[in-house]
Design a protein around this motif. Structure first.
Motif, PDB file in Angstrom:
ATOM      1  N   GLU A 117       0.821  -1.220   0.000  1.00 36.16           N
ATOM      2  CA  GLU A 117       0.000   0.000   0.000  1.00 36.16           C
ATOM      3  C   GLU A 117       0.848   1.260   0.000  1.00 36.16           C
ATOM      4  O   GLU A 117       0.542   2.228  -0.701  1.00 36.16           O
ATOM      5  CB  GLU A 117      -0.960   0.004   1.195  1.00 36.16           C
ATOM      6  N   GLU A 118       1.942   1.264   0.744  1.00 39.48           N
ATOM      7  CA  GLU A 118       2.837   2.422   0.782  1.00 39.48           C
ATOM      8  C   GLU A 118       3.499   2.650  -0.574  1.00 39.48           C
ATOM      9  O   GLU A 118       3.547   3.769  -1.078  1.00 39.48           O
ATOM     10  CB  GLU A 118       3.893   2.239   1.875  1.00 39.48           C
ATOM     11  N   ASN A 119       4.001   1.585  -1.177  1.00 37.83           N
ATOM     12  CA  ASN A 119       4.612   1.703  -2.499  1.00 37.83           C
ATOM     13  C   ASN A 119       3.597   2.146  -3.544  1.00 37.83           C
ATOM     14  O   ASN A 119       3.911   2.964  -4.413  1.00 37.83           O
ATOM     15  CB  ASN A 119       5.264   0.385  -2.920  1.00 37.83           C
ATOM     16  N   ARG A 120       2.407   1.619  -3.458  1.00 35.92           N
ATOM     17  CA  ARG A 120       1.357   1.996  -4.412  1.00 35.92           C
ATOM     18  C   ARG A 120       0.995   3.476  -4.256  1.00 35.92           C
ATOM     19  O   ARG A 120       0.828   4.182  -5.246  1.00 35.92           O
ATOM     20  CB  ARG A 120       0.126   1.123  -4.173  1.00 35.92           C
ATOM     21  N   ARG A 121       0.910   3.953  -3.023  1.00 34.52           N
ATOM     22  CA  ARG A 121       0.587   5.355  -2.772  1.00 34.52           C
ATOM     23  C   ARG A 121       1.668   6.256  -3.378  1.00 34.52           C
ATOM     24  O   ARG A 121       1.362   7.213  -4.088  1.00 34.52           O
ATOM     25  CB  ARG A 121       0.460   5.624  -1.273  1.00 34.52           C
ATOM     26  N   ILE A 122       2.925   5.922  -3.133  1.00 27.30           N
ATOM     27  CA  ILE A 122       4.038   6.718  -3.662  1.00 27.30           C
ATOM     28  C   ILE A 122       4.023   6.711  -5.187  1.00 27.30           C
ATOM     29  O   ILE A 122       4.168   7.753  -5.832  1.00 27.30           O
ATOM     30  CB  ILE A 122       5.379   6.196  -3.102  1.00 27.30           C
ATOM     31  N   ARG A 123       3.840   5.528  -5.775  1.00 27.04           N
ATOM     32  CA  ARG A 123       3.781   5.421  -7.241  1.00 27.04           C
ATOM     33  C   ARG A 123       2.655   6.266  -7.807  1.00 27.04           C
ATOM     34  O   ARG A 123       2.844   7.030  -8.751  1.00 27.04           O
ATOM     35  CB  ARG A 123       3.592   3.959  -7.652  1.00 27.04           C
ATOM     36  N   ASN A 124       1.476   6.157  -7.222  1.00 28.07           N
ATOM     37  CA  ASN A 124       0.322   6.898  -7.721  1.00 28.07           C
ATOM     38  C   ASN A 124       0.516   8.401  -7.607  1.00 28.07           C
ATOM     39  O   ASN A 124       0.127   9.158  -8.498  1.00 28.07           O
ATOM     40  CB  ASN A 124      -0.951   6.457  -7.004  1.00 28.07           C
ATOM     41  N   GLU A 125       1.128   8.838  -6.509  1.00 26.83           N
ATOM     42  CA  GLU A 125       1.394  10.264  -6.348  1.00 26.83           C
ATOM     43  C   GLU A 125       2.368  10.762  -7.410  1.00 26.83           C
ATOM     44  O   GLU A 125       2.183  11.847  -7.974  1.00 26.83           O
ATOM     45  CB  GLU A 125       1.929  10.560  -4.945  1.00 26.83           C
ATOM     46  N   LYS A 126       3.423   9.981  -7.706  1.00 25.61           N
ATOM     47  CA  LYS A 126       4.397  10.379  -8.721  1.00 25.61           C
ATOM     48  C   LYS A 126       3.756  10.448 -10.102  1.00 25.61           C
ATOM     49  O   LYS A 126       4.006  11.382 -10.867  1.00 25.61           O
ATOM     50  CB  LYS A 126       5.586   9.417  -8.733  1.00 25.61           C
ATOM     51  N   ILE A 127       2.951   9.457 -10.445  1.00 26.14           N
ATOM     52  CA  ILE A 127       2.293   9.458 -11.752  1.00 26.14           C
ATOM     53  C   ILE A 127       1.315  10.621 -11.842  1.00 26.14           C
ATOM     54  O   ILE A 127       1.256  11.318 -12.866  1.00 26.14           O
ATOM     55  CB  ILE A 127       1.605   8.104 -12.031  1.00 26.14           C
ATOM     56  N   ALA A 128       0.556  10.865 -10.788  1.00 31.79           N
ATOM     57  CA  ALA A 128      -0.390  11.990 -10.793  1.00 31.79           C
ATOM     58  C   ALA A 128       0.355  13.310 -10.998  1.00 31.79           C
ATOM     59  O   ALA A 128      -0.117  14.181 -11.743  1.00 31.79           O
ATOM     60  CB  ALA A 128      -1.192  12.015  -9.494  1.00 31.79           C
ATOM     61  N   GLN A 129       1.517  13.454 -10.370  1.00 28.34           N
ATOM     62  CA  GLN A 129       2.314  14.672 -10.552  1.00 28.34           C
ATOM     63  C   GLN A 129       2.792  14.796 -11.988  1.00 28.34           C
ATOM     64  O   GLN A 129       2.775  15.890 -12.563  1.00 28.34           O
ATOM     65  CB  GLN A 129       3.511  14.679  -9.597  1.00 28.34           C
ATOM     66  N   MET A 130       3.225  13.696 -12.593  1.00 32.21           N
ATOM     67  CA  MET A 130       3.681  13.730 -13.985  1.00 32.21           C
ATOM     68  C   MET A 130       2.549  14.124 -14.929  1.00 32.21           C
ATOM     69  O   MET A 130       2.779  14.792 -15.937  1.00 32.21           O
ATOM     70  CB  MET A 130       4.229  12.356 -14.403  1.00 32.21           C
ATOM     71  N   LEU A 131       1.336  13.729 -14.604  1.00 31.13           N
ATOM     72  CA  LEU A 131       0.197  13.966 -15.502  1.00 31.13           C
ATOM     73  C   LEU A 131      -0.633  15.188 -15.121  1.00 31.13           C
ATOM     74  O   LEU A 131      -1.644  15.455 -15.757  1.00 31.13           O
ATOM     75  CB  LEU A 131      -0.707  12.721 -15.523  1.00 31.13           C
TER      76      LEU A 131
END
Length: 175
Positions: A117-131
């Motif tokens: 869950e922690e890794n998924r949260r970090i990944r999703n935040e990074k992708i959201a920032q990129m987009l």
């Protein structure tokens, strides 16, 4: 058209396919470079392929090693080594299969689910920032088209290989 027959792609279709292929290679290389950088900065991090097993166990629930190997298109001996690593880290546990006590089920531990869950949260935040500069329609289109492409790619890779007209130079194909 007879079953198994394919149409010859047009020059425009081949040009688009070439651009898609080139961009995919570029993306894979960027991901691999980022992974190497992450591993160098975090020497205790779990390898991507090993982490992928944890993802399947969290999302799909407990399963036998053979079923897990099939799900990730991997060899059972490789899975065994990777699962051993996840068990030693406390992210996965082995339990007796309630249906067949001789067999073992693999399951994510509470710590494994937390790490996921922690890794998924970090990944999703990074992708959201990129987009974030993309329109909502473009973000939705990317998600839909990427899911469609991945599904088609997965279906294609699960089919038996057709004989090639000529051997492919893998090193040259990467460029």
């Amino acid at each position: 058209m007879p079953q198994g027959a394919t149409t010859v792609p047009s020059q425009d279709e081949l040009a688009i396919a070439d651009e898609v292929g080139s961009q995919l290679i570029r993306l894979v290389r960027l991901i691999e470079r980022k992974q190497v950088q992450y591993q160098a900065e975090h020497p205790d991090a779990v390898e991507r392929a090993t982490y992928h097993l944890l993802v399947h166990l969290v999302k799909d629930g407990p399963r036998r090693a053979g079923s897990l190997a099939e799900a990730v298109y991997s060899d059972p001996s490789t899975i065994s080594r990777q699962i051993g690593h996840l068990v030693r880290l406390g992210l996965v546990e082995r339990t007796a299969d309630p249906v067949d006590g001789r067999a073992t089920l693999l399951a994510a531990t509470a710590e494994g689910r937390r790490v996921f869950e922690e890794n998924r949260r970090i990944r999703n935040e990074k992708i959201a920032q990129m987009l974030e500069s993309w329109s909502g329609e473009d973000r939705a289109a990317l998600a839909d088209l990427l899911a469609r492409f991945t599904t088609d790619f997965e279906s294609e890779t699960s089919r038996p290989a057709e004989p090639a007209a000529a051997p492919i130079d893998v090193a040259a194909a990467r460029h």
